[in-house]
Design a protein around this motif. Structure first.
Motif, PDB file in Angstrom:
ATOM      1  N   SER A   1       0.854  -1.606   0.531  1.00  0.00           N
ATOM      2  CA  SER A   1       0.139  -0.523   0.139  1.00  0.00           C
ATOM      3  C   SER A   1       0.653   1.341  -0.097  1.00  0.00           C
ATOM      4  O   SER A   1      -0.108   2.428   0.418  1.00  0.00           O
ATOM      5  CB  SER A   1      -0.971  -0.250   1.043  1.00  0.00           C
ATOM      6  N   THR A   2       1.874   1.039  -0.014  1.00  0.00           N
ATOM      7  CA  THR A   2       3.418   2.345  -0.462  1.00  0.00           C
ATOM      8  C   THR A   2       3.527   2.860   1.063  1.00  0.00           C
ATOM      9  O   THR A   2       3.663   3.861   1.166  1.00  0.00           O
ATOM     10  CB  THR A   2       2.773   3.408  -1.466  1.00  0.00           C
ATOM     11  N   SER A   3       3.374   1.933   2.380  1.00  0.00           N
ATOM     12  CA  SER A   3       3.256   2.504   3.265  1.00  0.00           C
ATOM     13  C   SER A   3       4.263   2.157   3.844  1.00  0.00           C
ATOM     14  O   SER A   3       5.164   2.631   4.859  1.00  0.00           O
ATOM     15  CB  SER A   3       2.326   0.932   4.441  1.00  0.00           C
ATOM     16  N   THR A   4       5.442   1.038   3.462  1.00  0.00           N
ATOM     17  CA  THR A   4       6.957   1.386   3.449  1.00  0.00           C
ATOM     18  C   THR A   4       7.868   2.883   3.393  1.00  0.00           C
ATOM     19  O   THR A   4       8.490   3.173   3.826  1.00  0.00           O
ATOM     20  CB  THR A   4       7.760   0.403   2.901  1.00  0.00           C
ATOM     21  N   ALA A   5       6.995   2.879   1.910  1.00  0.00           N
ATOM     22  CA  ALA A   5       7.424   4.623   1.580  1.00  0.00           C
ATOM     23  C   ALA A   5       7.794   5.809   2.294  1.00  0.00           C
ATOM     24  O   ALA A   5       8.531   6.231   2.646  1.00  0.00           O
ATOM     25  CB  ALA A   5       7.339   5.246   0.636  1.00  0.00           C
ATOM     26  N   PHE A   6       5.819   5.246   3.139  1.00  0.00           N
ATOM     27  CA  PHE A   6       5.706   6.879   3.824  1.00  0.00           C
ATOM     28  C   PHE A   6       6.605   6.571   4.989  1.00  0.00           C
ATOM     29  O   PHE A   6       6.752   7.462   5.773  1.00  0.00           O
ATOM     30  CB  PHE A   6       3.974   6.449   4.301  1.00  0.00           C
ATOM     31  N   GLU A   7       6.170   5.490   5.401  1.00  0.00           N
ATOM     32  CA  GLU A   7       7.535   5.182   6.930  1.00  0.00           C
ATOM     33  C   GLU A   7       8.796   5.356   6.345  1.00  0.00           C
ATOM     34  O   GLU A   7       9.313   6.228   7.355  1.00  0.00           O
ATOM     35  CB  GLU A   7       7.889   3.312   7.121  1.00  0.00           C
ATOM     36  N   TRP A   8       9.009   5.423   5.280  1.00  0.00           N
ATOM     37  CA  TRP A   8      10.527   5.971   5.040  1.00  0.00           C
ATOM     38  C   TRP A   8      10.942   7.158   5.176  1.00  0.00           C
ATOM     39  O   TRP A   8      11.265   8.151   5.788  1.00  0.00           O
ATOM     40  CB  TRP A   8      10.934   5.381   3.566  1.00  0.00           C
ATOM     41  N   MET A   9       9.385   7.943   4.673  1.00  0.00           N
ATOM     42  CA  MET A   9       9.384   9.312   4.685  1.00  0.00           C
ATOM     43  C   MET A   9       9.942   9.621   6.066  1.00  0.00           C
ATOM     44  O   MET A   9      10.219  10.973   6.883  1.00  0.00           O
ATOM     45  CB  MET A   9       8.356   9.962   3.787  1.00  0.00           C
ATOM     46  N   MET A  10       8.543   8.994   7.108  1.00  0.00           N
ATOM     47  CA  MET A  10       8.779   9.436   8.310  1.00  0.00           C
ATOM     48  C   MET A  10      10.060   9.477   9.064  1.00  0.00           C
ATOM     49  O   MET A  10      10.457  10.175   9.943  1.00  0.00           O
ATOM     50  CB  MET A  10       7.526   8.673   9.416  1.00  0.00           C
ATOM     51  N   ARG A  11      10.848   8.518   8.455  1.00  0.00           N
ATOM     52  CA  ARG A  11      12.077   8.876   9.777  1.00  0.00           C
ATOM     53  C   ARG A  11      12.875   9.641   8.883  1.00  0.00           C
ATOM     54  O   ARG A  11      14.376   9.958   9.477  1.00  0.00           O
ATOM     55  CB  ARG A  11      12.947   6.987   8.824  1.00  0.00           C
ATOM     56  N   GLN A  12      12.699   9.834   8.090  1.00  0.00           N
ATOM     57  CA  GLN A  12      14.028  11.443   7.733  1.00  0.00           C
ATOM     58  C   GLN A  12      13.058  12.359   8.034  1.00  0.00           C
ATOM     59  O   GLN A  12      14.325  13.383   8.778  1.00  0.00           O
ATOM     60  CB  GLN A  12      13.225  12.074   5.808  1.00  0.00           C
ATOM     61  N   ARG A  13      12.383  12.058   9.581  1.00  0.00           N
ATOM     62  CA  ARG A  13      11.957  13.446  10.130  1.00  0.00           C
ATOM     63  C   ARG A  13      12.746  14.072  11.203  1.00  0.00           C
ATOM     64  O   ARG A  13      13.457  15.262  11.115  1.00  0.00           O
ATOM     65  CB  ARG A  13      11.164  13.517  10.876  1.00  0.00           C
TER      66      ARG A  13
END
Length: 247
Positions: free
Chosen positions: A13-25
């Motif tokens: 569901s593109t959820s790992t891409a979303f998670e990867w973005m959250m890691r950049q914070r």
């Protein structure tokens, strides 16, 4: 205890891409499907396709994962991406009250087709749409308000606006710098499943960038995909009507 933001998703569901973005914070302790690791590889695996001899981890359980999350949240805010089906036996008001909940949904024609391509013998219990809907409805009933829902197609079509809307809904600041990153990252370092082989495209990416919306024609899909899609789509449609749309 600090905030625990839970993004309840479904596979592919593109959820790992979303998670990867959250890691950049850099301001959140980010966890990749912690309950899923115990569901699949714990000392007492719960997944329906488990066979003797497959990988298990001594001492790992749903309960030990929950204890670790609480330990982390005692030190600082936590973000986790996971699937509701792993823990539907734990959905008590007390347990659910520890989280700030949000949902990421995706057109089942896309998720199920992708699952079928990756592992054609997937079990319907691994799809997760019914549990995602059930948790959404339960939280709505318990809290009197609907938790935020992000649709993957909306996210990919307008990432900045959708992530900003998500951040506003869960009570954290939007960090524009987190929307892009250098290619060559290693999402597999945070993934326990199959060495992270599902995340090759993510490792080559440079951020959440706008993408043209695409469609999957279910009529052209294999029969198994069509059958499972027919059973999953009503659950997706239910959540879709409550999704956040960018203002």
């Amino acid at each position: 205890m600090h905030k625990i933001i839970a993004l309840w998703a479904i596979p592919r569901s593109t959820s790992t891409a979303f998670e990867w973005m959250m890691r950049q914070r850099g301001d959140l302790d980010c966890l990749h499907e912690p309950f899923g690791e115990a569901w699949y590889q714990g000392a007492d695996p719960l997944w329906p396709r488990f066979k003797e001899g497959e990988k298990t981890i001594k001492g790992l359980s749903i309960q030990s994962v929950w204890e670790d999350i609480q330990t982390r949240a005692a030190k600082g805010p936590v973000f986790l991406k996971d699937f509701p089906r792993y823990i539907n036996h734990m959905w008590t008001p007390e347990f659910l009250g520890h989280f700030t909940h949000a949902f990421l949904i995706r057109d089942p024609a896309k998720t199920i087709s992708s699952m079928y391509n990756k592992w054609p013998d997937f079990d319907e219990l691994e799809v997760g749409f019914p549990e995602q809907r059930a948790l959404f409805d339960l939280l709505t009933a318990l809290n009197g308000t609907r938790p935020p829902v992000i649709d993957s197609d909306d996210l990919l079509e307008d990432p900045d606006k959708m992530v900003a809307a998500f951040c506003d809904a869960v009570g954290i600041p939007f960090v524009p710098e987190a929307m892009s990153w250098q290619p060559g990252g290693d999402p597999s370092a945070h993934s326990w499943w199959d060495g992270g082989s599902f995340h090759t495209n993510l490792a080559l990416s440079t951020g959440l960038k706008p993408q043209v919306r695409r469609y999957v024609e279910v009529a052209d899909a294999p029969e198994r995909v069509r059958l499972v899609h027919r059973r999953m789509k009503p659950h997706y449609d239910h959540l879709f009507q409550h999704r956040i749309t960018p203002k």
